[in-house]
Design an enzyme around this catalytic site. Sequence first.
Site, PDB file in Angstrom:
ATOM      1  CE1 TYR A 289      10.081  92.881   1.415  1.00  0.00           C
ATOM      2  CE2 TYR A 289      11.885  92.210   0.010  1.00  0.00           C
ATOM      3  CZ  TYR A 289      11.359  92.555   1.255  1.00  0.00           C
ATOM      4  OH  TYR A 289      12.321  93.077   2.075  1.00  0.00           O
TER       5      TYR A 289
ATOM      6  N   GLY B 283       8.069  86.078  -0.581  1.00  0.00           N
ATOM      7  CA  GLY B 283       7.180  84.930  -0.714  1.00  0.00           C
ATOM      8  C   GLY B 283       7.045  84.438  -2.516  1.00  0.00           C
TER       9      GLY B 283
ATOM     10  CG  MET C 172       1.771  83.652  -5.478  1.00  0.00           C
ATOM     11  SD  MET C 172       1.612  83.517  -7.220  1.00  0.00           S
ATOM     12  CE  MET C 172       0.619  84.813  -7.722  1.00  0.00           C
TER      13      MET C 172
ATOM     14  CE  LYS D 256      16.001  89.909  11.983  1.00  0.00           C
ATOM     15  NZ  LYS D 256      15.363  88.922  11.786  1.00  0.00           N
TER      16      LYS D 256
ATOM     17  N   GLY E 151      -4.308  89.189  -3.908  1.00  0.00           N
ATOM     18  CA  GLY E 151      -4.469  87.774  -4.313  1.00  0.00           C
ATOM     19  C   GLY E 151      -4.299  86.874  -3.238  1.00  0.00           C
TER      20      GLY E 151
ATOM     21  CG  HIS F 172      -3.360  74.727  -4.046  1.00  0.00           C
ATOM     22  ND1 HIS F 172      -4.688  74.213  -4.083  1.00  0.00           N
ATOM     23  CD2 HIS F 172      -3.185  75.813  -4.764  1.00  0.00           C
ATOM     24  CE1 HIS F 172      -5.348  75.369  -5.003  1.00  0.00           C
ATOM     25  NE2 HIS F 172      -4.415  76.266  -5.182  1.00  0.00           N
TER      26      HIS F 172
ATOM     27  CE  LYS G  72      -4.592  77.477  -1.372  1.00  0.00           C
ATOM     28  NZ  LYS G  72      -4.176  78.795  -1.015  1.00  0.00           N
TER      29      LYS G  72
HETATM   30  N1  LIG Z   1      -5.076  84.995  -6.310  1.00  0.00           N
HETATM   31  C1  LIG Z   1      -4.122  84.177  -7.019  1.00  0.00           C
HETATM   32  O1  LIG Z   1      -4.178  84.284  -8.279  1.00  0.00           O
HETATM   33  C2  LIG Z   1      -3.150  83.618  -6.159  1.00  0.00           C
HETATM   34  C3  LIG Z   1      -3.141  83.732  -4.666  1.00  0.00           C
HETATM   35  N2  LIG Z   1      -2.139  83.105  -3.971  1.00  0.00           N
HETATM   36  C4  LIG Z   1      -2.438  83.562  -2.531  1.00  0.00           C
HETATM   37  O2  LIG Z   1      -1.292  84.425  -2.251  1.00  0.00           O
HETATM   38  C5  LIG Z   1      -0.839  84.212  -0.861  1.00  0.00           C
HETATM   39  C6  LIG Z   1       0.455  83.900  -0.830  1.00  0.00           C
HETATM   40  O3  LIG Z   1       0.895  82.686  -1.557  1.00  0.00           O
HETATM   41  P1  LIG Z   1       2.592  82.369  -1.714  1.00  0.00           P
HETATM   42  O4  LIG Z   1       3.117  83.493  -2.244  1.00  0.00           O
HETATM   43  O5  LIG Z   1       2.288  80.900  -2.133  1.00  0.00           O
HETATM   44  O6  LIG Z   1       3.041  82.403   0.077  1.00  0.00           O
HETATM   45  P2  LIG Z   1       4.370  82.532   0.568  1.00  0.00           P
HETATM   46  O7  LIG Z   1       4.097  81.757   2.108  1.00  0.00           O
HETATM   47  O8  LIG Z   1       5.332  82.103  -0.420  1.00  0.00           O
HETATM   48  O9  LIG Z   1       4.581  84.197   0.739  1.00  0.00           O
HETATM   49  C7  LIG Z   1       3.796  84.783   1.863  1.00  0.00           C
HETATM   50  C8  LIG Z   1       4.729  85.989   2.230  1.00  0.00           C
HETATM   51  O10 LIG Z   1       3.902  87.031   3.245  1.00  0.00           O
HETATM   52  C9  LIG Z   1       4.869  87.324   4.049  1.00  0.00           C
HETATM   53  N3  LIG Z   1       4.225  87.926   5.187  1.00  0.00           N
HETATM   54  C10 LIG Z   1       3.662  87.192   6.505  1.00  0.00           C
HETATM   55  N4  LIG Z   1       3.137  87.986   7.297  1.00  0.00           N
HETATM   56  C11 LIG Z   1       3.056  89.274   6.489  1.00  0.00           C
HETATM   57  C12 LIG Z   1       2.506  90.417   6.948  1.00  0.00           C
HETATM   58  N5  LIG Z   1       1.982  90.713   7.998  1.00  0.00           N
HETATM   59  N6  LIG Z   1       2.786  91.403   6.002  1.00  0.00           N
HETATM   60  C13 LIG Z   1       3.248  91.411   4.771  1.00  0.00           C
HETATM   61  N7  LIG Z   1       3.930  90.022   4.303  1.00  0.00           N
HETATM   62  C14 LIG Z   1       3.819  89.049   5.287  1.00  0.00           C
HETATM   63  C15 LIG Z   1       5.391  86.075   4.435  1.00  0.00           C
HETATM   64  O11 LIG Z   1       6.914  86.409   5.085  1.00  0.00           O
HETATM   65  P3  LIG Z   1       7.488  85.184   5.902  1.00  0.00           P
HETATM   66  O12 LIG Z   1       8.165  84.120   4.808  1.00  0.00           O
HETATM   67  O13 LIG Z   1       8.557  86.101   6.580  1.00  0.00           O
HETATM   68  O14 LIG Z   1       6.694  84.587   6.700  1.00  0.00           O
HETATM   69  C16 LIG Z   1       5.962  85.532   2.920  1.00  0.00           C
HETATM   70  O15 LIG Z   1       7.108  85.961   2.283  1.00  0.00           O
HETATM   71  C17 LIG Z   1      -1.792  83.051  -0.162  1.00  0.00           C
HETATM   72  O16 LIG Z   1      -2.896  83.242   0.233  1.00  0.00           O
HETATM   73  C18 LIG Z   1      -2.375  82.275  -1.477  1.00  0.00           C
HETATM   74  O17 LIG Z   1      -3.395  81.357  -1.281  1.00  0.00           O
HETATM   75  C19 LIG Z   1      -1.179  82.282  -4.532  1.00  0.00           C
HETATM   76  C20 LIG Z   1      -1.275  82.148  -5.816  1.00  0.00           C
HETATM   77  C21 LIG Z   1      -2.225  82.858  -6.726  1.00  0.00           C
HETATM   78  O1  LIG Z   2      -1.722  79.135  -2.431  1.00  0.00           O
HETATM   79  C1  LIG Z   2      -1.831  78.994  -3.664  1.00  0.00           C
HETATM   80  O2  LIG Z   2      -0.916  78.624  -4.451  1.00  0.00           O
HETATM   81  C2  LIG Z   2      -2.982  79.503  -4.522  1.00  0.00           C
HETATM   82  N1  LIG Z   2      -3.892  80.032  -4.002  1.00  0.00           N
HETATM   83  C3  LIG Z   2      -5.160  80.802  -4.349  1.00  0.00           C
HETATM   84  C4  LIG Z   2      -6.326  80.047  -3.878  1.00  0.00           C
HETATM   85  O3  LIG Z   2      -6.248  79.645  -2.571  1.00  0.00           O
HETATM   86  O4  LIG Z   2      -7.320  79.900  -4.681  1.00  0.00           O
HETATM   87  C5  LIG Z   2      -5.098  80.615  -5.948  1.00  0.00           C
HETATM   88  C6  LIG Z   2      -4.340  79.516  -6.541  1.00  0.00           C
HETATM   89  O5  LIG Z   2      -5.208  78.430  -6.375  1.00  0.00           O
HETATM   90  C7  LIG Z   2      -3.176  79.501  -6.097  1.00  0.00           C
END
Ligand SMILES: NC(=O)C1=CN([C@@H]2O[C@H](COP(=O)(O)OP(=O)(O)OC[C@H]3O[C@@H](n4cnc5c(N)ncnc54)[C@H](OP(=O)(O)O)[C@@H]3O)[C@@H](O)[C@H]2O)C=CC1
Ligand SMILES: O=C(O)C1=N[C@H](C(=O)O)C[C@H](O)C1
EC number: 1.17.1.8
Length: 261
Positions: A9, A11, A13, A38, A95, A151, A155
Amino acid sequence: MVKVIVAGYHGRMGSTAAQMVIDNADFELVGVFDARGKDENLGEDDQFKGQDVPAFHDLQAIKTDATVWIDFTIPTAVYENAKFAINHGISPVIGTTGMTDAQVADLQKLAKDKQVGGLIAPNFGISAVLLMQFAQQAAKYFPDVEIIEMHHADKIDSPSGTAISTAKKIAEVRKPKEQGNPDATETLPGARGAEYEGMRIHAVRLPGLVAHEEVMFGGPGEGLTIRQDSYDRISFMTGVKVAVEKVNQYHELFVGLEHLL
Ligand SMILES: NC(=O)C1=CN([C@@H]2O[C@H](COP(=O)(O)OP(=O)(O)OC[C@H]3O[C@@H](n4cnc5c(N)ncnc54)[C@H](OP(=O)(O)O)[C@@H]3O)[C@@H](O)[C@H]2O)C=CC1
Ligand SMILES: O=C(O)C1=N[C@H](C(=O)O)C[C@H](O)C1
């Protein structure tokens, strides 16, 4: 009312998904999870001031009556998160990209054994789902393909889950073919990108980008380029919303949003 927990939450997304759940009258956000956070309550986060939602930071300590688990975390965490959700009868809507085929197969078996519905969607954007379908259609006639995904610079995984999924869908219909010149060399290693069944996949990372993909096809004297753009992360929320609404109706774990559309 669908009770939802959001993992990741803090992050990009995860925070967008948490906001979408809060804004939807048919959903209730009953928990958030982030392994490295935290805060004890989501309301402590400036973006979510005024919300009263318990925040968890240890997977095994999560106590929730959520029926749906939205996961936007990291490739090394998502498998354990999804296993936890399924084992507790919570439908995962995943996702997060970067899981291996073996991990996905494992989760599908677990979901079937536990009779829990779920979805892993490499991309929740409608434009990306359509791009993959159109690319699969085109590949029947154009076996020479290059996939270029673009991207934002933060990423972690490459190529993107969407690019891998596009290549897999194309491979289902494409005549196996080694593309390019068999005697080709790379003056700089990696110049021709990653290889999947003879197709090439290129990953571009630049500040300013969100998520974009082009699939280029070439044939004698002609070419076809199919492109999709996610200019804003809100583009993924239509698909996440559909998944949250429907996933509890099923008893298996699907891969690809198209299964729920
Ligand atoms: N399917 C779809 O349509 C999409 C998929 N994605 C995918 O979603 C994922 C997240 O992307 P994005 O939001 O940009 O990444 P971010 O790095 O912004 O967010 C990831 C979050 O996960 C947290 N995290 C790390 N380890 C854990 C854990 N063990 N358990 C729970 N949370 C944890 C991180 O915390 P901390 O900051 O403390 O490390 C961070 O807040 C990626 O794999 C991306 O490819 C993204 C966009 C669209
Ligand atoms: O990391 C991202 O931002 C995204 N991740 C997904 C992927 O790996 O395909 C979906 C989208 O492209 C955004």
